[in-house]
Design an enzyme around this catalytic site. Structure first.
Site, PDB file in Angstrom:
ATOM      1  N   ARG A  66       0.847  -1.205   0.000  1.00  0.00           N
ATOM      2  CA  ARG A  66       0.000   0.000   0.000  1.00  0.00           C
ATOM      3  C   ARG A  66       0.882   1.256   0.000  1.00  0.00           C
ATOM      4  O   ARG A  66       0.534   2.279  -0.588  1.00  0.00           O
ATOM      5  CB  ARG A  66      -0.956   0.001   1.195  1.00  0.00           C
ATOM      6  N   GLU A 115     -18.436   4.607  -1.150  1.00  0.00           N
ATOM      7  CA  GLU A 115     -17.640   3.913  -2.165  1.00  0.00           C
ATOM      8  C   GLU A 115     -18.397   3.701  -3.477  1.00  0.00           C
ATOM      9  O   GLU A 115     -17.811   3.814  -4.565  1.00  0.00           O
ATOM     10  CB  GLU A 115     -17.156   2.565  -1.614  1.00  0.00           C
ATOM     11  N   PHE A 125     -14.334  -2.852   0.705  1.00  0.00           N
ATOM     12  CA  PHE A 125     -15.276  -1.832   0.242  1.00  0.00           C
ATOM     13  C   PHE A 125     -15.198  -1.627  -1.280  1.00  0.00           C
ATOM     14  O   PHE A 125     -16.219  -1.456  -1.941  1.00  0.00           O
ATOM     15  CB  PHE A 125     -15.013  -0.511   0.954  1.00  0.00           C
ATOM     16  N   HIS A 131      -5.401  -3.232   1.957  1.00  0.00           N
ATOM     17  CA  HIS A 131      -5.874  -3.970   3.127  1.00  0.00           C
ATOM     18  C   HIS A 131      -6.645  -5.235   2.719  1.00  0.00           C
ATOM     19  O   HIS A 131      -7.740  -5.515   3.205  1.00  0.00           O
ATOM     20  CB  HIS A 131      -6.747  -3.079   4.016  1.00  0.00           C
ATOM     21  N   ASP A 144      -7.900  -6.136  12.605  1.00  0.00           N
ATOM     22  CA  ASP A 144      -9.210  -5.621  12.206  1.00  0.00           C
ATOM     23  C   ASP A 144     -10.248  -6.731  12.074  1.00  0.00           C
ATOM     24  O   ASP A 144     -11.449  -6.471  12.089  1.00  0.00           O
ATOM     25  CB  ASP A 144      -9.099  -4.859  10.872  1.00  0.00           C
ATOM     26  N   ARG A 190      -1.619  -4.558   3.624  1.00  0.00           N
ATOM     27  CA  ARG A 190      -1.339  -3.676   4.757  1.00  0.00           C
ATOM     28  C   ARG A 190       0.035  -3.948   5.370  1.00  0.00           C
ATOM     29  O   ARG A 190       0.745  -3.031   5.763  1.00  0.00           O
ATOM     30  CB  ARG A 190      -2.410  -3.885   5.838  1.00  0.00           C
TER      31      ARG A 190
END
Length: 351
Positions: A32, A80, A105, A131, A139, A189
Site C-alpha cells: 500500500r 464507495e 469496500f 488492506h 481488524d 497492509r
C-alpha cells in the site's frame, strides 16, 4: 624482534576478534505504501491521473499523492459506490482515475457499480484496493477481504493484479496507467520483503515469472505468498526436493504458458494465495490445467472459512500460508517427494 612478535600477535588477536559478517535481512515495504509512492512519482508523467479516496487516504497511502497534488485528489467520503460513479464520469472526459479504498469496500460494497458503471462500458478506471486478505490482522474477519479476486475475475474485461512486493507494486501501477481499460490491483497492509530488486526485472501485464528453478514440484504463488513459497522451496531443497516457484502478479489474464511449462516439467502443482481457494489463483490455475494438461493440484489459501483477529504473522502461521506452512503442505500433499529424495532424487546433493 620481541616488538615485531607483539605486533604480529596483536594483529592475529584483532582478526580473531573481528565479528563474522551477517547477511542483512531483506528490506520490507507494505505494498500500500508502494501504491501511494508510485502515484506521486508518476503524476507528472501522467497529467490526466486523478486519485479518488473514500475517507481512507491515510490508510490507503493516497495521502502521499494528495500532499504533492492536492488539486488532483478527490475525497468522496464514506460513499464507495458513489465514488465508482464519479470515477466512471471522470474517465469519460479523458481523466485516468485511480479509485482507492479497502478491498472489502472497493470490491465488496461497490461491486454493482464496478460491474455496471466501469466493467460493462469497459471504462478506463483503475481500482487500487488496499488492506486485502488476512494480513489486515487485528481488524478481523469483517475487514479481511478474501473474496475480492474471485469477484473481480468474473467481470468481463477486468484486469486483476496482485503484486508480491514494492518493486512489483510500483510496476503494476505504471502498467495500469499505460493500459486502456478497467484494472483492479490488490495491495496489502503488512510490510513484505522486497524480492524483485534486481537489474533484469521486467514487468508486463499477463506475464508470470519463474523466480526459482526446480524439477520435482511447482509452487505457483501470488502477492505476499510469493515470499512464503520461496522460503518453503529453500526448506524443501535442504531435504533434496527441488521446487520450482512461479510468481503470478496478473491473475487475469493468466499466463497460461508459464504454468503449463512448469507443470509439464514437474507433474505436481501447489498454488498459494492469501485469498479464498474458491475463485482466486488456485481456481484460475486449475481451470487452465484441467483443460490443457491435467496434473494433481493442491490449493493453499483460505479453505472456505472467514478470517479472525490476530497479528499478520500469527494468522499466516495458523492458516499455513507462511513458509513453514507451505513447506509442510507440499510434503503432505505429495509424500512421494520425500521418498524420492531419500532415494537420491532431488535438487540438493545427499549427504
Amino acid at each position: 624482534m620481541a616488538e615485531t612478535m607483539q605486533k604480529e600477535t596483536a594483529g592475529v588477536q584483532g582478526a580473531a576478534a573481528k565479528e563474522p559478517e551477517t547477511k542483512k535481512p531483506p528490506k520490507k515495504v507494505a505494498t500500500r505504501e508502494s501504491y501511494g509512492n508510485a502515484l506521486r512519482e508518476l503524476a507528472e508523467e501522467f497529467p490526466d491521473l486523478v486519485v479518488l479516496d473514500a475517507d481512507l487516504a491515510a490508510a490507503t497511502k493516497t495521502s502521499i499523492f494528495k500532499k504533492a497534488f492536492p488539486e488532483r485528489h478527490i475525497d468522496c467520503g464514506i460513499a464507495e459506490a458513489n465514488m465508482m460513479g464519479v470515477a466512471a464520469g471522470l474517465s469519460l472526459v479523458g481523466k485516468i482515475p485511480f479509485v482507492s479504498s479497502f478491498a472489502m469496500f472497493a470490491a465488496g460494497r461497490a461491486f454493482e457499480q464496478v460491474r455496471n458503471s466501469v466493467g460493462y462500458p469497459h471504462l478506463n478506471v483503475k481500482i487500487g484496493a488496499t488492506h486485502a486478505g488476512i494480513t489486515v490482522g487485528e481488524d478481523g474477519a469483517s475487514h479481511q477481504c478474501n473474496e475480492d479476486i474471485a469477484l473481480m475475475r468474473t467481470i468481463p474485461g477486468m484486469v486483476v493484479m496482485c503484486p508480491a512486493d514494492d518493486v512489483e507494486a510500483k510496476a503494476a501501477v505504471r502498467a495500469a496507467l499505460e493500459y486502456r481499460g478497467p484494472v483492479y490491483i490488490r495491495f496489502g497492509r503488512a510490510a513484505v520483503p522486497v524480492i524483485n530488486d534486481r537489474p533484469d526485472y521486467r514487468f508486463e501485464i499477463g506475464r508470470g515469472a519463474v523466480v526459482r528453478q526446480g524439477t520435482d514440484v511447482t509452487i505457483v504463488a501470488t502477492g505476499i505468498c510469493v515470499d512464503s513459497a520461496l522460503g518453503a522451496a529453500e526448506k524443501l531443497a535442504q531435504e533434496g526436493i527441488s521446487a520450482e516457484v512461479v510468481s503470478i502478479c496478473t491473475i487475469k489474464p493468466l499466463d497460461e504458458e508459464i504454468i503449463l511449462r512448469s507443470a509439464k516439467k514437474t507433474g505436481k502443482v501447489v498454488t498459494v494465495e492469501e485469498h479464498s481457494v474458491i475463485g482466486g489463483l488456485g481456481s484460475a490455475v486449475c481451470e487452465t490445467l484441467s483443460a490443457r494438461f491435467p496434473v494433481p493440484v493442491k490449493r493453499l489459501g483460505m479453505q472456505d472459512v472467514f478470517g479472525e483477529s490476530g497479528s499478520a504473522a500469527e494468522l499466516l502461521r495458523k492458516y499455513r500460508l507462511d513458509a513453514e506452512g507451505v513447506y509442510e503442505s507440499v510434503k503432505e500433499s505429495y509424500p512421494e517427494l520425500s521418498a524420492e529424495s531419500s532415494g537420491g532424487k532431488g535438487g540438493a546433493p545427499q549427504s
